[in-house]
Enzyme design. Structure first.
Site, PDB file in Angstrom:
ATOM      1  N   ASN A 100       5.670  -0.754   3.487  1.00  0.00           N
ATOM      2  CA  ASN A 100       4.600   0.103   4.765  1.00  0.00           C
ATOM      3  C   ASN A 100       5.469   0.542   5.972  1.00  0.00           C
ATOM      4  O   ASN A 100       5.323   1.010   6.071  1.00  0.00           O
ATOM      5  CB  ASN A 100       3.106  -0.641   5.313  1.00  0.00           C
ATOM      6  N   THR A 122       0.971  -1.037   0.033  1.00  0.00           N
ATOM      7  CA  THR A 122       0.567   0.021  -0.774  1.00  0.00           C
ATOM      8  C   THR A 122       0.693   1.399   0.206  1.00  0.00           C
ATOM      9  O   THR A 122       0.486   1.918  -0.932  1.00  0.00           O
ATOM     10  CB  THR A 122      -0.727  -0.323   1.106  1.00  0.00           C
ATOM     11  N   ASP A 169      -3.400   0.066  -5.816  1.00  0.00           N
ATOM     12  CA  ASP A 169      -1.627  -0.012  -5.081  1.00  0.00           C
ATOM     13  C   ASP A 169      -1.570  -0.729  -5.615  1.00  0.00           C
ATOM     14  O   ASP A 169      -0.273  -0.850  -5.005  1.00  0.00           O
ATOM     15  CB  ASP A 169      -1.930   0.683  -4.311  1.00  0.00           C
ATOM     16  N   HIS A 170      -1.953  -1.914  -5.034  1.00  0.00           N
ATOM     17  CA  HIS A 170      -1.214  -3.366  -5.812  1.00  0.00           C
ATOM     18  C   HIS A 170      -2.935  -3.601  -6.371  1.00  0.00           C
ATOM     19  O   HIS A 170      -3.859  -4.001  -5.569  1.00  0.00           O
ATOM     20  CB  HIS A 170      -0.698  -3.442  -4.376  1.00  0.00           C
TER      21      HIS A 170
END
Length: 560
Positions: A115, A94, A367-368
């Protein structure tokens, strides 16, 4: 006779001059028309950046027949669809994902490598958005102690602010703090995120302000989020959700207090045991309350009210929470996206009225993506691998102690990276490259590991394709480790339920990319596009400077 010839000559000369002037005038008008038709930039009143957390591209196609005309379908039918869009680095998480969308580059340049990551300078683990030098606003907890200071480059939101001499506003919103802080950039007027538990409020950091604006305080005091304290039932009849696995299965997680992962999920009954308002994060209601707050921001901040472009960055986080809990093939995920589609339609309809049809520009990506639940794939006879990280660490420590006589050689293992103590390497009079290669060779022998790379390889080589290319784009020399390993595809490493992400494999990299609104062509492409291209494309459309670390390129097919 000579007089007649002279008069004829004068007449012909006059005709030539007149004809030339007329031609020149036509050319002048044509040039002016070209200049009017082809301005140097496009100036929407509002740019809206949407990041849907953990959205796979095939959620567009799988659930297409359930979507209505105002959300995803409107973006596809009226805008531009990049069907072969990918993350060009790993890890696909993220923090790096949001940062890459907005900076137009990869972790190798912007520095947000995950992260959380091990900070080699301090010897501690750090969070991508944390900053103890700032305090919370809107809560007495530490949930607001955030800033974008770990991001090393500017964002497209920064560049628009700088281009307008800070007259254009940037407001960033997400349930997750990192989903707001990182897209907002260094210069955002505000970034807001959701403080759940018993509060259910939107909060921020003193990095942006010392107290909440009146419209935010009013929104919080109205407690409109309380309307989502209700059972989660499917928007449409559950028997029409044929694109997902059966409702009751062994591949989904449970809310505390549940005995089966089935609809309806009784939120009022489960409320306190699941963190009160925090339970909304794992449901479509989290996306709905995000939309509510985004629309309040449009009104409260007057976004898109004048000719100076503003930027609204909205990240929908609940899709990720739901994906981790229930998995990509669950009916819960399907319902989450069907309800998100309605929220998008609600957002666009409101912007049509408040900003004007054709007066705003939107991009939407993720974001993925995410992998199917490995346990589900295994039951379907798809090859999967079980990865027990604890066993791997035990074997690695035994190897290091036997080979080097000490386990002090390794300082940290995180994010599939091994960080060595360079002082120990030096004191034992060892060659760092040799140690890296020895560890890499050892790890490569483990059953669940598919690829291993050393920092020395990342420094010395320029990979242009395949897995090493993605690893190198995610490798930051100042922040990444000495050895990087990649697990085999469809590896089960954390749970037998729910989906995860982070790998360089295509199921984690293939995300949607939609453009819609002012300055955007109608069409699609199956040519490969990459996440860093988003910021570059928006900068080209707006006619502003590219973010400082940009490595992406404008997608020329998108721009009108």
């Amino acid at each position: 006779m000579y007089q007649r010839i002279f008069k004829a000559f004068i007449l012909i000369f006059a005709l030539v001059i007149t004809s030339g002037n007329a031609t020149a005038q036509r050319k002048s008008k044509k040039n002016n028309a070209v200049e009017t038709k082809d301005p140097i930039n496009t100036t929407p009143k509002l740019v809206v950046g949407i990041v849907v957390d953990q959205m796979r591209y095939d959620y567009l196609t799988r659930f297409w027949n359930h979507y209505e005309n105002g959300g995803f379908k409107r973006m596809v039918n009226e805008g531009f669809n990049c069907k072969n869009n990918h993350y060009n680095y790993a890890p696909t998480n993220t923090g790096p994902g949001h940062t890459s969308v907005y900076t137009g580059t990869t972790p190798a340049t912007h520095g947000v490598i995950s992260n959380n990551w091990y900070d080699k300078a301090t010897g501690t683990s750090v969070y991508c958005a944390s900053d103890d030098s700032y305090n919370s606003v809107g809560t007495t907890s530490d949930a607001g102690k955030m800033s974008p200071h770990r991001m090393q480059t500017t964002t497209i939101t920064d560049e628009l602010r700088l281009h307008t001499q800070m007259r254009g506003k940037t407001i960033a919103i997400a349930i997750k703090d990192r989903g707001a802080v990182l897209p907002g950039g260094h210069t955002a007027n505000a970034a807001y995120w959701f403080d759940g538990n018993t509060a259910g409020n939107w909060i921020t950091s003193t990095y942006y302000m010392n107290e909440l604006p009146k419209w935010v305080a009013d929104f919080n005091s109205e407690k409109s989020v309380a309307k989502y304290k209700k059972p989660w039932t499917t928007l449409k009849p559950i028997n029409t959700y044929v694109e997902s696995v059966m409702d009751n299965n062994a591949y989904e997680g449970l809310f505390k207090g549940e005995t089966a992962p089935t609809f309806p999920h009784d939120f009022p009954k489960l409320w306190e045991e699941n963190g009160s308002y925090d339970i909304l994060k794992s449901s479509p209601y989290g996306n709905s309350l995000t939309t509510d707050f985004a629309l309040a921001a449009v009104d409260g901040e007057g976004l898109g009210a004048d000719a100076i472009p503003d930027f609204l960055a909205v990240s929908y986080s609940s899709t990720d929470y739901a994906g981790h809990k229930f998995g990509v093939d669950s009916k819960e995920i399907q319902d989450t996206y069907i309800q998100l589609d309605r929220d998008l339609a609600r957002l666009f309809s409101a912007l049509d009225k408040k900003v004007g049809v054709g007066e705003y520009t939107v991009f939407l990506s993720a974001d993925h993506a995410a992998n199917p639940v490995p346990a589900y794939l295994k039951d379907k006879k798809v090859l999967t691998t079980i990865f027990d990280r604890k066993v791997m660490l035990e074997e690695l420590n035994e190897y290091v102690k036997f080979t080097y006589g000490t386990t002090d050689l390794i300082k940290n293992i995180s994010n599939n990276q091994i960080f060595l103590d360079h002082d120990v390497v030096k004191n034992l009079d060892m060659n760092l490259k040799d140690v890296q290669e020895n560890l890499a060779a050892e790890i490569l022998g483990y059953k669940a590991i598919d690829h291993v790379y050393t920092a020395y390889q990342m420094w010395q080589n320029d990979y242009t394709r395949g897995i090493p290319h993605l690893i190198q784009n995610g490798y930051n020399e100042k922040r990444s480790g000495d050895v990087i390993y990649v697990q085999k595809p469809n590896t089960m490493s954390y749970s037998s339920t729910g989906s995860s992400h982070g790998s360089p494999y295509i199921y984690d990299t293939h995300t949607p990319l939609l453009f819609f609104g002012k300055g955007i062509k109608n069409g699609s492409t199956v040519a490969r596009t990459e996440i860093p291209d988003i910021a570059a494309t928006m900068a080209a459309l707006l006619g502003i400077s590219f973010p400082s670390g940009t490595t992406g390129k404008p997608i020329v097919e998108v721009l009108d």
